[in-house]
Design an enzyme around this catalytic site. Structure first.
Site, short mmCIF file in Angstrom:
data_model
loop_
_atom_site.label_atom_id
_atom_site.label_comp_id
_atom_site.label_asym_id
_atom_site.label_seq_id
_atom_site.Cartn_x
_atom_site.Cartn_y
_atom_site.Cartn_z
N GLY A 54 -19.27 -2.55 -2.98
CA GLY A 54 -20.18 -3.46 -3.65
C GLY A 54 -19.65 -3.89 -5.00
CE1 TYR A 89 -3.40 -2.65 0.21
CE2 TYR A 89 -3.92 -1.94 2.43
CZ TYR A 89 -4.19 -2.74 1.34
OH TYR A 89 -5.24 -3.61 1.38
#
Length: 332
Positions: free
Chosen positions: A223, A70
């Site tokens: 989602g 990251y």
């Protein structure tokens, strides 16, 4: 919703590995480094990212999910965590993940079993720790139907050597979870899951609950948008429930996620203080059984293309030569 000042009494807790007590709303660290994942977008202001981390701890968050890969051009999530929070609070649990990696230029690579020690040590150096609380083995998409025994066994040896306290697996099938459990205890499973998840994904979540294993979903807010972030368009059902609670769609998605079981932990990622406040405030929401069923059933009735993320459908570069874009977490 009114601004939340502390999650300690509203969120509930779970004991990772049977001993590390964490609150069920955590923080994903990927968005701390830039306005878009990895080398996309603009780097975050360093002081803003540090402020987000410190505010998260003030709000009661004690579970942070990160990775050595990251990083953006000028920001590293692990370095930011170290700078903001060291010396670390006694109850802070930092989870990281290995198998995918990035070289200094940002190019992706996947470690062989022998190289996992180097990835673990990289996290130790960046975080300034002598051991890692939780290390998740992040399985490449190309191994979805393959064995993870060699890599998980290598991590088990590092646990026995004292470098790792607890082990987890990520992007796995039920069969791979069973394979890992034959080698060493598994504290958590980190898989994509959200409203509209498949029956196979739900079965794995339920199996984790039966085994006392934490289920830590990513893409709970995003989602089916996946890597693109929180969906701009929300279903009428989500919007209706959000209006009823005076909440945002993202908060309803988080509340629905936590409603799936006491072993389910949320790790929404953000580099924005306002979004952090909103995410942690979702712990105050209590959906009724009818509301939860409405959201679940409505998602099931939509065309397949509108459903939540499935590991097999995630676009990802893997050990065939592409980069692991499905390593991503929630973001707001």
């Amino acid at each position: 919703m009114s601004r939340q000042t502390n999650t300690r009494t509203t969120c509930g807790t779970w004991r990772l590995g049977g001993e590390l007590t964490v609150r069920r709303i955590g923080l994903g660290a990927m968005r701390l480094t830039g306005t878009a994942p990895f080398d996309g977008g603009a780097p975050r202001d360093r002081e803003q990212s540090i402020a987000v981390l410190r505010r998260a701890v003030d709000l009661g968050v004690n579970h942070i999910d990160t990775a050595a890969f990251y990083f953006s051009a000028t920001r590293s999530a692990n370095e930011l965590i170290n700078r903001a929070l060291a010396p670390y609070p006694d109850d802070l649990v930092i989870a990281t993940k290995v198998w995918p990696g990035r070289d200094p230029s940002g190019a992706w690579w996947w470690a062989n079993a022998a190289q996992l020690r180097g990835q673990v040590e990289e996290n130790l150096r960046q975080l300034g720790r002598d051991h890692l609380d939780v290390v998740n083995l992040r399985v490449p998409p190309s191994r979805r139907n393959g064995s993870i025994a060699e890599h998980f066994g290598a991590l088990a040896e590092l646990r026995d050597a004292g470098l790792i306290r607890h082990l987890g697996v990520s992007n796995v099938t039920s069969a791979q979870l069973a394979e890992a459990l034959d080698i060493a205890p598994v504290a958590c499973v980190q898989n994509p899951f959200g409203i509209g998840a498949s029956s196979e994904d739900r079965a794995l979540l339920d199996r984790c609950g039966q085994l006392g294993i934490a289920f830590v979903p990513f893409y709970a807010i995003a989602g089916s948008a996946g890597d693109a972030g929180a969906a701009a368009e929300q279903s009428p059902e989500i919007l209706a429930v959000a209006r009823a609670h005076g909440a945002s769609a993202a908060q309803i998605r988080l509340a629905w996620t936590l409603h799936q079981g006491p072993h389910v932990l949320a790790i929404p990622g953000t580099g924005d203080l306002d979004h952090l406040e909103q995410n942690t405030a979702a712990a105050e929401l209590r959906l009724s059984e009818a509301e939860s069923a409405l959201l679940t059933d409505a998602a099931r009735q939509r065309p397949a293309g509108d459903q939540g993320p499935s590991p097999r459908s995630l676009r990802a570069r893997d050990d065939q030569g592409d980069a692991p874009r499905s390593c991503l977490q929630d973001r707001t």
